[in-house]
Every structure is written in C-alpha cells, then in structure tokens.
Write a protein that holds these residues in place. Structure first.
Motif, mmCIF file in Angstrom:
data_model
loop_
_atom_site.group_PDB
_atom_site.id
_atom_site.type_symbol
_atom_site.label_atom_id
_atom_site.label_comp_id
_atom_site.label_asym_id
_atom_site.label_seq_id
_atom_site.Cartn_x
_atom_site.Cartn_y
_atom_site.Cartn_z
ATOM 1 N N THR A 1 -80.271 20.162 43.163
ATOM 2 C CA THR A 1 -81.696 19.999 43.378
ATOM 3 C C THR A 1 -82.233 19.038 42.326
ATOM 4 O O THR A 1 -81.966 19.206 41.130
ATOM 5 C CB THR A 1 -82.419 21.353 43.248
ATOM 6 O OG1 THR A 1 -81.834 22.261 44.182
ATOM 7 C CG2 THR A 1 -83.901 21.212 43.523
ATOM 8 N N SER A 2 -82.954 18.020 42.753
ATOM 9 C CA SER A 2 -83.558 17.047 41.831
ATOM 10 C C SER A 2 -85.048 17.327 41.688
ATOM 11 O O SER A 2 -85.734 17.624 42.670
ATOM 12 C CB SER A 2 -83.371 15.623 42.349
ATOM 13 O OG SER A 2 -82.002 15.314 42.423
ATOM 14 N N THR A 3 -85.525 17.212 40.457
ATOM 15 C CA THR A 3 -86.940 17.404 40.168
ATOM 16 C C THR A 3 -87.427 16.201 39.377
ATOM 17 O O THR A 3 -86.752 15.747 38.454
ATOM 18 C CB THR A 3 -87.156 18.678 39.321
ATOM 19 O OG1 THR A 3 -86.561 19.783 39.998
ATOM 20 C CG2 THR A 3 -88.626 18.946 39.093
ATOM 21 N N THR A 4 -88.572 15.647 39.761
ATOM 22 C CA THR A 4 -89.159 14.532 39.023
ATOM 23 C C THR A 4 -90.631 14.822 38.788
ATOM 24 O O THR A 4 -91.244 15.625 39.486
ATOM 25 C CB THR A 4 -89.019 13.201 39.785
ATOM 26 O OG1 THR A 4 -89.687 13.323 41.034
ATOM 27 C CG2 THR A 4 -87.576 12.833 40.016
ATOM 28 N N GLY A 5 -91.184 14.185 37.807
ATOM 29 C CA GLY A 5 -92.590 14.368 37.519
ATOM 30 C C GLY A 5 -92.957 13.654 36.229
ATOM 31 O O GLY A 5 -92.236 12.756 35.777
ATOM 32 N N SER A 6 -94.057 14.066 35.645
ATOM 33 C CA SER A 6 -94.461 13.499 34.365
ATOM 34 C C SER A 6 -95.193 14.579 33.578
ATOM 35 O O SER A 6 -95.703 15.536 34.157
ATOM 36 C CB SER A 6 -95.342 12.265 34.566
ATOM 37 O OG SER A 6 -96.500 12.602 35.300
ATOM 38 N N GLY B 1 -100.931 9.353 27.577
ATOM 39 C CA GLY B 1 -99.551 9.435 27.120
ATOM 40 C C GLY B 1 -98.612 10.188 28.050
ATOM 41 O O GLY B 1 -97.785 10.955 27.594
ATOM 42 N N PHE B 2 -98.716 9.976 29.356
ATOM 43 C CA PHE B 2 -97.813 10.660 30.303
ATOM 44 C C PHE B 2 -96.419 10.054 30.240
ATOM 45 O O PHE B 2 -96.253 8.840 30.205
ATOM 46 C CB PHE B 2 -98.354 10.559 31.732
ATOM 47 C CG PHE B 2 -99.491 11.492 31.989
ATOM 48 C CD1 PHE B 2 -99.250 12.834 32.247
ATOM 49 C CD2 PHE B 2 -100.799 11.041 31.951
ATOM 50 C CE1 PHE B 2 -100.302 13.706 32.474
ATOM 51 C CE2 PHE B 2 -101.849 11.904 32.175
ATOM 52 C CZ PHE B 2 -101.604 13.250 32.439
ATOM 53 N N THR B 3 -95.415 10.919 30.248
ATOM 54 C CA THR B 3 -94.018 10.502 30.205
ATOM 55 C C THR B 3 -93.315 11.005 31.467
ATOM 56 O O THR B 3 -93.389 12.194 31.784
ATOM 57 C CB THR B 3 -93.315 11.093 28.965
ATOM 58 O OG1 THR B 3 -94.054 10.705 27.806
ATOM 59 C CG2 THR B 3 -91.890 10.623 28.862
ATOM 60 N N PRO B 4 -92.646 10.109 32.191
ATOM 61 C CA PRO B 4 -91.926 10.558 33.388
ATOM 62 C C PRO B 4 -90.655 11.327 32.994
ATOM 63 O O PRO B 4 -90.077 11.091 31.942
ATOM 64 C CB PRO B 4 -91.574 9.256 34.111
ATOM 65 C CG PRO B 4 -91.599 8.212 33.060
ATOM 66 C CD PRO B 4 -92.554 8.659 32.001
ATOM 67 N N TYR B 5 -90.265 12.228 33.848
ATOM 68 C CA TYR B 5 -89.011 12.952 33.628
ATOM 69 C C TYR B 5 -88.334 13.200 34.972
ATOM 70 O O TYR B 5 -88.951 13.155 36.023
ATOM 71 C CB TYR B 5 -89.248 14.280 32.881
ATOM 72 C CG TYR B 5 -89.937 15.324 33.719
ATOM 73 C CD1 TYR B 5 -89.197 16.207 34.505
ATOM 74 C CD2 TYR B 5 -91.318 15.443 33.719
ATOM 75 C CE1 TYR B 5 -89.822 17.160 35.274
ATOM 76 C CE2 TYR B 5 -91.956 16.398 34.479
ATOM 77 C CZ TYR B 5 -91.199 17.266 35.257
ATOM 78 O OH TYR B 5 -91.824 18.207 36.015
ATOM 79 N N SER B 6 -87.046 13.454 34.890
ATOM 80 C CA SER B 6 -86.291 13.873 36.066
ATOM 81 C C SER B 6 -85.185 14.811 35.605
ATOM 82 O O SER B 6 -84.691 14.707 34.489
ATOM 83 C CB SER B 6 -85.711 12.678 36.823
ATOM 84 O OG SER B 6 -84.759 12.010 36.031
ATOM 85 N N ALA B 7 -84.827 15.736 36.457
ATOM 86 C CA ALA B 7 -83.789 16.707 36.130
ATOM 87 C C ALA B 7 -83.015 17.038 37.394
ATOM 88 O O ALA B 7 -83.535 16.938 38.506
ATOM 89 C CB ALA B 7 -84.414 17.964 35.545
ATOM 90 N N ALA B 8 -81.779 17.421 37.214
ATOM 91 C CA ALA B 8 -80.939 17.850 38.331
ATOM 92 C C ALA B 8 -80.376 19.226 38.000
ATOM 93 O O ALA B 8 -79.885 19.454 36.902
ATOM 94 C CB ALA B 8 -79.811 16.863 38.581
ATOM 95 N N THR B 9 -80.469 20.128 38.944
ATOM 96 C CA THR B 9 -79.927 21.469 38.784
ATOM 97 C C THR B 9 -78.814 21.643 39.816
ATOM 98 O O THR B 9 -79.012 21.375 41.000
ATOM 99 C CB THR B 9 -81.022 22.532 39.022
ATOM 100 O OG1 THR B 9 -82.120 22.248 38.158
ATOM 101 C CG2 THR B 9 -80.499 23.919 38.770
ATOM 102 N N THR B 10 -77.667 22.069 39.350
ATOM 103 C CA THR B 10 -76.525 22.264 40.248
ATOM 104 C C THR B 10 -76.243 23.752 40.381
ATOM 105 O O THR B 10 -76.248 24.486 39.397
ATOM 106 C CB THR B 10 -75.283 21.542 39.710
ATOM 107 O OG1 THR B 10 -75.601 20.159 39.548
ATOM 108 C CG2 THR B 10 -74.108 21.667 40.662
#
Length: 138
Positions: free
Chosen positions: A73-78, A84-93
C-alpha cells in the motif's frame, strides 16, 4: 483482478517446475499404448464411460488450499505548517492468505483393443502437477 492474478502466480510458484508442455508430452507418450500403461503411471481412473460408442477413462482431482498474496500500500501527502509543507510518501508491505482451488481432469479414449487413441486435459498446474510428475517419471 489483481488479487486473482497474484493468487494464480502464488499457486504456480507452489506447483514447482511442472508445465503444460510436460503434461502434453506425457499424455502424447501414452498414445498407441494399452490403457494399462496409463494406469501403471498415474493410478486407477476415477471413472470410465462410453459416449457415442467411444470408451473413455477419466482421472480427476480437486483440492482447496491457501496461497499467500502479498500486498503493498502506498501513501503520499504533505505535512508542515504555513508555507513549510514537505511532501512525503511511504509504502507498507503485508499480505493475506487466499483460497485457491487446484483441479485437474484427464480423459483418455481407447479403441476396442484398449489402446489409447486420444487424450484431453483440463484444469490448472497446481491440480495437474501430480499427474505431470507421474507421467514424466522414468
């Protein structure tokens, strides 16, 4: 559909090195042989039947098993405050186990002298693997 294809791939992985070509080669090798050769290789048929004057011997197997289906599952956001918003992304297996039906049907047609004339096979590799291994045993 993605879940089904992963489950099928998992089933294929479980079935090892068996292929449809090996099943076809093994069944072709029975053509012209007495039915006893097939029985000696793959065991007693589950049924025999005469249809339209043709004598048929049938083997069949079916079993319900489970296969592991991995998921990502991929998650993206900020995050942040103000400008000062910072983008992020994560993957959960992770994964889950799904039911898989292994099945196989083999039909051999013989002539009046019990010589194998034709064959037909249907099912999936997980179900046909025991027959493939038995047919290709030297």
């Amino acid at each position: 559909m993605k879940k089904l294809s992963v489950a099928v791939l998992s089933a294929l992985a479980i079935s090892g090195c068996a292929t449809w070509g090996q099943l076809d080669d093994g069944l072709k090798g029975l053509l012209g042989q007495p039915i006893d050769v097939a029985i000696n290789k793959i065991g007693y048929p589950t049924s025999e039947q005469t249809i339209a004057g043709r004598k048929l011997y049938r083997w069949g197997s079916s079993s319900q098993q489970v296969a592991y289906m991995p998921t990502t599952t991929s998650t993206t956001g900020s995050f942040g405050v103000g400008a000062g918003f910072t983008p992020y992304s994560a993957a959960t297996t992770g994964g889950t186990f799904v039911p898989v039906n292994y099945n196989c049907k083999i039909t051999l047609e013989v002539d009046a002298k019990q010589i194998i004339q034709r064959y037909q096979a249907d099912g999936n590799l997980g179900g046909c693997e025991p027959y493939i291994k038995a047919l290709n045993k030297k």
